[in-house]
Design a protein around this motif. Sequence first.
Motif, PDB file in Angstrom:
ATOM      1  N   THR A  16      52.136  89.646  62.910  1.00 49.25           N
ATOM      2  CA  THR A  16      53.457  89.920  62.349  1.00 49.25           C
ATOM      3  C   THR A  16      53.609  89.213  61.010  1.00 49.25           C
ATOM      4  O   THR A  16      54.085  89.787  60.043  1.00 49.25           O
ATOM      5  N   LEU A  17      53.185  87.953  60.942  1.00 49.59           N
ATOM      6  CA  LEU A  17      53.256  87.224  59.680  1.00 49.59           C
ATOM      7  C   LEU A  17      52.360  87.854  58.626  1.00 49.59           C
ATOM      8  O   LEU A  17      52.735  87.956  57.469  1.00 49.59           O
ATOM      9  N   ALA A  18      51.197  88.291  59.025  1.00 51.86           N
ATOM     10  CA  ALA A  18      50.276  88.922  58.072  1.00 51.86           C
ATOM     11  C   ALA A  18      50.876  90.200  57.527  1.00 51.86           C
ATOM     12  O   ALA A  18      50.756  90.503  56.345  1.00 51.86           O
ATOM     13  N   PHE A  19      51.563  90.960  58.380  1.00 50.27           N
ATOM     14  CA  PHE A  19      52.204  92.200  57.928  1.00 50.27           C
ATOM     15  C   PHE A  19      53.302  91.887  56.924  1.00 50.27           C
ATOM     16  O   PHE A  19      53.406  92.500  55.876  1.00 50.27           O
ATOM     17  N   SER A  20      54.131  90.865  57.241  1.00 52.95           N
ATOM     18  CA  SER A  20      55.225  90.507  56.355  1.00 52.95           C
ATOM     19  C   SER A  20      54.707  90.003  55.015  1.00 52.95           C
ATOM     20  O   SER A  20      55.261  90.292  53.981  1.00 52.95           O
ATOM     21  N   ALA A  21      53.647  89.225  55.057  1.00 51.16           N
ATOM     22  CA  ALA A  21      53.105  88.656  53.834  1.00 51.16           C
ATOM     23  C   ALA A  21      52.378  89.702  52.994  1.00 51.16           C
ATOM     24  O   ALA A  21      51.939  89.412  51.898  1.00 51.16           O
ATOM     25  N   ALA A  24      54.582  91.032  48.291  1.00 49.22           N
ATOM     26  CA  ALA A  24      54.952  89.837  47.528  1.00 49.22           C
ATOM     27  C   ALA A  24      56.445  89.853  47.227  1.00 49.22           C
ATOM     28  O   ALA A  24      57.018  90.889  46.875  1.00 49.22           O
ATOM     29  N   ASP A  25      57.065  88.719  47.369  1.00 45.81           N
ATOM     30  CA  ASP A  25      58.489  88.594  47.073  1.00 45.81           C
ATOM     31  C   ASP A  25      58.762  88.900  45.603  1.00 45.81           C
ATOM     32  O   ASP A  25      57.937  88.617  44.738  1.00 45.81           O
ATOM     33  N   GLY A  26      59.923  89.474  45.366  1.00 44.31           N
ATOM     34  CA  GLY A  26      60.324  89.756  43.993  1.00 44.31           C
ATOM     35  C   GLY A  26      61.245  90.951  43.916  1.00 44.31           C
ATOM     36  O   GLY A  26      61.582  91.577  44.925  1.00 44.31           O
ATOM     37  N   SER A  27      61.659  91.261  42.702  1.00 48.67           N
ATOM     38  CA  SER A  27      62.486  92.436  42.415  1.00 48.67           C
ATOM     39  C   SER A  27      61.594  93.481  41.768  1.00 48.67           C
ATOM     40  O   SER A  27      60.887  93.178  40.805  1.00 48.67           O
ATOM     41  N   TYR A  28      61.640  94.683  42.295  1.00 51.45           N
ATOM     42  CA  TYR A  28      60.771  95.764  41.845  1.00 51.45           C
ATOM     43  C   TYR A  28      61.610  96.960  41.424  1.00 51.45           C
ATOM     44  O   TYR A  28      62.656  97.234  42.010  1.00 51.45           O
ATOM     45  N   VAL A  47      64.312  94.805  46.497  1.00 50.76           N
ATOM     46  CA  VAL A  47      64.179  93.352  46.490  1.00 50.76           C
ATOM     47  C   VAL A  47      63.451  92.980  47.775  1.00 50.76           C
ATOM     48  O   VAL A  47      63.830  93.420  48.868  1.00 50.76           O
ATOM     49  N   ILE A  48      62.384  92.193  47.617  1.00 52.35           N
ATOM     50  CA  ILE A  48      61.573  91.767  48.752  1.00 52.35           C
ATOM     51  C   ILE A  48      61.662  90.251  48.855  1.00 52.35           C
ATOM     52  O   ILE A  48      61.453  89.537  47.872  1.00 52.35           O
ATOM     53  N   GLU A  49      62.008  89.793  50.057  1.00 49.37           N
ATOM     54  CA  GLU A  49      62.089  88.362  50.346  1.00 49.37           C
ATOM     55  C   GLU A  49      61.379  88.098  51.658  1.00 49.37           C
ATOM     56  O   GLU A  49      61.623  88.807  52.647  1.00 49.37           O
ATOM     57  N   GLY A  50      60.526  87.111  51.672  1.00 50.51           N
ATOM     58  CA  GLY A  50      59.790  86.785  52.892  1.00 50.51           C
ATOM     59  C   GLY A  50      58.912  87.933  53.357  1.00 50.51           C
ATOM     60  O   GLY A  50      58.695  88.103  54.554  1.00 50.51           O
ATOM     61  N   GLY A  51      58.451  88.754  52.409  1.00 54.84           N
ATOM     62  CA  GLY A  51      57.601  89.890  52.735  1.00 54.84           C
ATOM     63  C   GLY A  51      58.354  91.082  53.298  1.00 54.84           C
ATOM     64  O   GLY A  51      57.754  92.053  53.732  1.00 54.84           O
ATOM     65  N   THR A  52      59.686  91.025  53.282  1.00 55.86           N
ATOM     66  CA  THR A  52      60.520  92.080  53.847  1.00 55.86           C
ATOM     67  C   THR A  52      61.436  92.666  52.774  1.00 55.86           C
ATOM     68  O   THR A  52      62.018  91.908  51.989  1.00 55.86           O
ATOM     69  N   VAL A  53      61.570  93.968  52.761  1.00 56.70           N
ATOM     70  CA  VAL A  53      62.508  94.608  51.836  1.00 56.70           C
ATOM     71  C   VAL A  53      63.916  94.304  52.347  1.00 56.70           C
ATOM     72  O   VAL A  53      64.270  94.673  53.465  1.00 56.70           O
ATOM     73  N   VAL A  54      64.699  93.614  51.521  1.00 55.47           N
ATOM     74  CA  VAL A  54      66.047  93.209  51.934  1.00 55.47           C
ATOM     75  C   VAL A  54      67.143  94.033  51.259  1.00 55.47           C
ATOM     76  O   VAL A  54      68.279  94.044  51.721  1.00 55.47           O
ATOM     77  N   ALA A 130      54.002  96.015  45.056  1.00 62.00           N
ATOM     78  CA  ALA A 130      54.450  94.837  45.811  1.00 62.00           C
ATOM     79  C   ALA A 130      53.295  94.211  46.589  1.00 62.00           C
ATOM     80  O   ALA A 130      53.267  92.993  46.786  1.00 62.00           O
ATOM     81  N   LYS A 131      52.346  95.018  47.009  1.00 65.24           N
ATOM     82  CA  LYS A 131      51.168  94.472  47.698  1.00 65.24           C
ATOM     83  C   LYS A 131      50.300  93.667  46.737  1.00 65.24           C
ATOM     84  O   LYS A 131      49.570  92.776  47.156  1.00 65.24           O
ATOM     85  N   LEU A 132      50.415  93.967  45.441  1.00 59.96           N
ATOM     86  CA  LEU A 132      49.642  93.270  44.417  1.00 59.96           C
ATOM     87  C   LEU A 132      50.466  92.200  43.696  1.00 59.96           C
ATOM     88  O   LEU A 132      49.949  91.481  42.846  1.00 59.96           O
ATOM     89  N   GLY A 133      51.763  92.144  44.007  1.00 60.91           N
ATOM     90  CA  GLY A 133      52.640  91.178  43.354  1.00 60.91           C
ATOM     91  C   GLY A 133      53.002  91.537  41.929  1.00 60.91           C
ATOM     92  O   GLY A 133      53.440  90.687  41.161  1.00 60.91           O
ATOM     93  N   LYS A 134      52.844  92.804  41.551  1.00 55.65           N
ATOM     94  CA  LYS A 134      53.173  93.257  40.191  1.00 55.65           C
ATOM     95  C   LYS A 134      54.646  93.653  40.129  1.00 55.65           C
ATOM     96  O   LYS A 134      55.048  94.663  40.705  1.00 55.65           O
ATOM     97  N   THR A 135      55.445  92.877  39.415  1.00 54.21           N
ATOM     98  CA  THR A 135      56.884  93.133  39.375  1.00 54.21           C
ATOM     99  C   THR A 135      57.360  93.877  38.127  1.00 54.21           C
ATOM    100  O   THR A 135      58.550  94.144  37.995  1.00 54.21           O
TER     101      THR A 135
END
Length: 141
Positions: A16-21, A24-28, A47-54, A130-135
């Motif tokens: 579950t943690l691996a899926f969430s991670a 990458a957190d950020g605004s896209y 917006v992604i926080e803690g690996g989750t789209v919020v 988001a998987k690459l952390g490119k915002t």
Amino acid sequence: MKKFFSFFIACIMMSTLAFSADLADGSYRAEYKSFDKYGWKPFLELVIEGGTVVSANSDYVNKKGKLKSKDAAYNARMKKKCKTSPAEYKPLMEKQLLKKQSAENLDGISGATHSFQNFTILAKSIFKNAKLGKTETIVLD
């Protein structure tokens, strides 16, 4: 047996943690490069926080910066013709994406096929970045 059960629970929690991670957190943001023949350009912001789209915000904007979902005249015409409007289907698409945490297997919106397709394409682009952390903003042709 206790050791096996503890190990099993630990594996589930780690997956579950691996899926969430995975995200990458950020605004896209993703948007189309050009306005369509009616003068609108679709965009999606996540917006992604803690690996989750919020949060999710999707709409179309015109050259004056006006949003399609806020254009009362446009919404009335579309509602009459298609039985739905951007003000109605926009929150439905956003809610689905937040629930499923994916651009895959979203349910289409009757009367808003083209907008749903644009939403899905934009979402897939954002998830890829988001998987690459490119915002940086994604601009699609």
